[in-house]
Design a protein around this motif. Structure first.
Motif, PDB file in Angstrom:
ATOM      1  N   LYS A 414      48.864 -15.944 101.090  1.00  0.00           N
ATOM      2  CA  LYS A 414      47.954 -16.419  99.714  1.00  0.00           C
ATOM      3  C   LYS A 414      47.863 -17.716  99.650  1.00  0.00           C
ATOM      4  O   LYS A 414      46.643 -18.386  99.188  1.00  0.00           O
ATOM      5  CB  LYS A 414      49.066 -15.660  98.865  1.00  0.00           C
ATOM      6  CG  LYS A 414      48.749 -14.245  98.626  1.00  0.00           C
ATOM      7  CD  LYS A 414      49.429 -13.770  97.508  1.00  0.00           C
ATOM      8  CE  LYS A 414      49.322 -12.054  97.566  1.00  0.00           C
ATOM      9  NZ  LYS A 414      50.652 -11.400  97.041  1.00  0.00           N
ATOM     10  N   ASP A 417      45.298 -19.386 102.045  1.00  0.00           N
ATOM     11  CA  ASP A 417      43.965 -19.035 101.611  1.00  0.00           C
ATOM     12  C   ASP A 417      43.446 -19.752 100.513  1.00  0.00           C
ATOM     13  O   ASP A 417      42.259 -20.327 100.450  1.00  0.00           O
ATOM     14  CB  ASP A 417      43.825 -17.436 101.371  1.00  0.00           C
ATOM     15  CG  ASP A 417      44.012 -16.682 102.557  1.00  0.00           C
ATOM     16  OD1 ASP A 417      43.694 -17.262 103.508  1.00  0.00           O
ATOM     17  OD2 ASP A 417      44.017 -15.476 102.587  1.00  0.00           O
ATOM     18  N   ALA A 418      44.489 -19.796  99.457  1.00  0.00           N
ATOM     19  CA  ALA A 418      44.084 -20.402  98.111  1.00  0.00           C
ATOM     20  C   ALA A 418      43.763 -22.321  98.341  1.00  0.00           C
ATOM     21  O   ALA A 418      42.597 -22.683  98.099  1.00  0.00           O
ATOM     22  CB  ALA A 418      45.197 -20.344  97.171  1.00  0.00           C
ATOM     23  N   LYS A 421      40.274 -22.768 100.268  1.00  0.00           N
ATOM     24  CA  LYS A 421      39.130 -22.629  99.661  1.00  0.00           C
ATOM     25  C   LYS A 421      38.971 -23.918  99.022  1.00  0.00           C
ATOM     26  O   LYS A 421      37.860 -24.638  98.969  1.00  0.00           O
ATOM     27  CB  LYS A 421      39.560 -21.583  98.667  1.00  0.00           C
ATOM     28  CG  LYS A 421      38.076 -21.348  97.987  1.00  0.00           C
ATOM     29  CD  LYS A 421      38.418 -19.890  97.195  1.00  0.00           C
ATOM     30  CE  LYS A 421      37.467 -19.518  96.000  1.00  0.00           C
ATOM     31  NZ  LYS A 421      37.099 -20.387  95.018  1.00  0.00           N
ATOM     32  N   ARG A 422      40.086 -24.391  98.348  1.00  0.00           N
ATOM     33  CA  ARG A 422      40.030 -25.995  97.543  1.00  0.00           C
ATOM     34  C   ARG A 422      39.760 -26.919  98.727  1.00  0.00           C
ATOM     35  O   ARG A 422      38.831 -27.834  98.393  1.00  0.00           O
ATOM     36  CB  ARG A 422      41.420 -26.084  97.242  1.00  0.00           C
ATOM     37  CG  ARG A 422      41.689 -25.426  95.796  1.00  0.00           C
ATOM     38  CD  ARG A 422      43.122 -25.295  95.573  1.00  0.00           C
ATOM     39  NE  ARG A 422      43.333 -24.575  94.438  1.00  0.00           N
ATOM     40  CZ  ARG A 422      43.970 -25.105  93.112  1.00  0.00           C
ATOM     41  NH1 ARG A 422      44.129 -26.325  93.078  1.00  0.00           N
ATOM     42  NH2 ARG A 422      44.153 -24.245  92.084  1.00  0.00           N
ATOM     43  N   VAL A 439      49.059 -23.795  94.157  1.00  0.00           N
ATOM     44  CA  VAL A 439      48.800 -22.328  94.899  1.00  0.00           C
ATOM     45  C   VAL A 439      49.982 -21.338  94.884  1.00  0.00           C
ATOM     46  O   VAL A 439      49.756 -20.646  95.807  1.00  0.00           O
ATOM     47  CB  VAL A 439      48.230 -22.975  96.163  1.00  0.00           C
ATOM     48  CG1 VAL A 439      46.966 -23.629  96.101  1.00  0.00           C
ATOM     49  CG2 VAL A 439      49.155 -23.896  97.041  1.00  0.00           C
ATOM     50  N   PRO A 441      51.720 -18.032  94.478  1.00  0.00           N
ATOM     51  CA  PRO A 441      51.137 -16.840  94.271  1.00  0.00           C
ATOM     52  C   PRO A 441      51.625 -16.297  93.053  1.00  0.00           C
ATOM     53  O   PRO A 441      52.971 -16.647  92.580  1.00  0.00           O
ATOM     54  CB  PRO A 441      51.669 -16.081  95.642  1.00  0.00           C
ATOM     55  CG  PRO A 441      52.669 -16.790  96.352  1.00  0.00           C
ATOM     56  CD  PRO A 441      52.695 -18.075  95.751  1.00  0.00           C
TER      57      PRO A 441
END
Ligand code: SF4
Length: 441
Positions: A414, A417-418, A421-422, A439, A441
């Motif tokens: 998680k 992935d977060a 993206k940033r 970030v 979760p």
């Protein structure tokens, strides 16, 4: 004479220690602050007690969900001082013991609560000596004994058992707890996890070449890695005159390249015997100067030559860049970099300090771009399939997260992935991802 005095002092110091059990771990910081005071405070083993229950614990790995656990521990231990994730592992287990759980249940609680990699050794106040591995078995931990003295030991790598005259008995299984008594080891499978995830980077970089995993020496795997790259890039092999390694983790793959290609392996790079730091562990400026001092190039061996250089991995790219600059200055005509670990595209959450996207040259650039950045004529990575095959494991027995982006534990996935993206949107990371509030979760 100085080393002798030091050895005597160490022996004298050991002689003063009471008891017959000892644990410890030499760790480089992947959690908490990196200043000298914090590193000393984080020295393992961590020792803690509550209501007369005592626990000493040391561990190899890294915990991902430290922030929520820190809150829970602080609520339960009024004097809790956090220096790094080792404190969390120790206090989480101590809390379970305080609640009346036996050793097996407490180990299960730790295994179920922590997201990350943890190969643990510990001693309770009652003298129970134990070890366990996280349910994915990300970090190595093996057990052995000395038949003459009936001494039992755990170690990350078989090499320390060998060097102390111990017989290697077994590698702990993921999710396994092992206790030790005078009769020997007792093995308990606490959690059965069908997705194993042993760190593939151990084979390429981290483990010592004279250690064994599943009966195969690490140096043998690295030789196979070299053979694989020769088969995968035959045109560049034809266009080369000699092989050179980046010592020492590139040495064994150089042997494989030599045996498969028939090209001469020139010892054209020499490592300074007394500069022992691992370059990518260091901070930026320190790293540059260490690499500069550490590796010397023998000019006459590379001048006018087309050279294959074997390297274990490219993390930031600055180690290789310095070496290639030196080779160019010495007159190397072409430099083909053969890298045994596939392109690292994502951070590690499990105990290798490459913990953000921004520091990874492979997260932003393809091999052609990387070649330009570091000054090579080509950068050739071993294929993932080649690496997996040479280890003797299957893909679902290995962690390959930093290469594939598929993390074996949910929190790490998680957060990765977060942050990815940033990162792709141009966000500048501030430190390690798993320590970033943004970030969680
Ligand atoms: S992410 Fe990479 S370095 Fe980290 S444990 Fe997995 S394979 Fe090893």
């Amino acid at each position: 004479m100085v080393p002798r005095l030091k050895t005597e002092a160490i022996h004298e110091w050991f002689g003063r220690l009471p008891g017959s059990i000892g644990i410890g771990n030499v760790r480089y910081t992947t959690s908490g602050k990196c200043d000298d005071v914090s590193i000393i405070q984080g020295t393992q083993p961590v020792v803690a007690s509550i209501d007369g229950i005592k626990l000493a614990l040391s561990f190899n790995g890294n915990i991902v969900n430290t922030l929520p656990l820190k809150k829970e521990i602080t609520e339960n231990f009024s004097d809790f001082l956090y220096s790094c994730d080792s404190d969390i592992v120790c206090h989480k287990m101590l809390l379970a013991l305080k609640q009346g759980q036996d050793l097996t249940s407490a180990a299960r609680t730790v295994m179920e609560s922590l997201d990350g990699a943890f190969s643990v050794t510990g001693i309770t106040g009652n003298g129970d000596f134990f070890a366990f591995k996280d349910p994915h078995g990300i970090k190595p931990l093996c057990a052995g004994h000395d038949p003459d003295t009936k001494t039992f030991a755990f170690s990350s790598e078989t090499v320390s058992l060998d060097m102390n005259g111990f017989v290697r008995d077994f590698e702990l299984k993921p999710g396994e707890l092992v206790t030790v008594s005078q009769e020997g080891f007792k093995r308990i499978q606490v959690i059965k996890n069908y997705r194993e995830a042993f760190c593939a980077f151990e084979y390429a970089y981290f483990a010592r070449p004279d250690s064994r995993f599943d009966g195969k020496y690490v140096y043998e795997m690295r030789e196979d890695f070299g053979r694989n790259i020769v088969k995968e890039f035959p045109e560049l092999v034809k266009d080369s005159d000699i092989i050179m390694s980046v010592p020492e983790t590139g040495d064994d793959s150089a042997m494989g390249v030599h045996e498969e290609s028939g090209l001469r392996w020139e010892r054209a790079s020499r490592r300074h015997r007394y500069v022992t730091e691992r370059a990518f562990i260091l901070l930026n400026m320190e790293r540059y100067s260490t690499i500069d001092k550490k590796i010397n190039i023998l000019g006459p061996k590379v001048a006018g030559k087309r050279v294959i250089v074997t390297e274990d991995s490219v993390v930031r790219g600055d180690t290789t860049k310095v070496i290639i600059e030196k080779m160019r200055r010495a007159g190397a005509k072409k430099v083909y970099l053969f890298v045994t670990f596939p392109r690292i595209i994502g951070p590690c959450f499990y105990g290798i300090d490459m913990s953000s996207y921004g520091q990874l040259v492979g997260a932003k650039h393809n091999p052609e771009e990387i070649a330009k950045i570091i000054g090579a004529d080509a950068v050739c990575y071993q294929s993932l399939e080649g690496l997996i095959h040479a280890t003797g494991q299957t893909e679902d027995q290995l962690c390959l997260a930093c290469v594939t982006g598929k993390y074996p534990t949910p929190c790490a996935q998680k957060m990765a992935d977060a942050m990815k993206k940033r990162f792709l949107e141009g966000y500048e990371e501030k430190g390690r991802i798993y320590e970033s509030e943004e970030v969680q979760p």
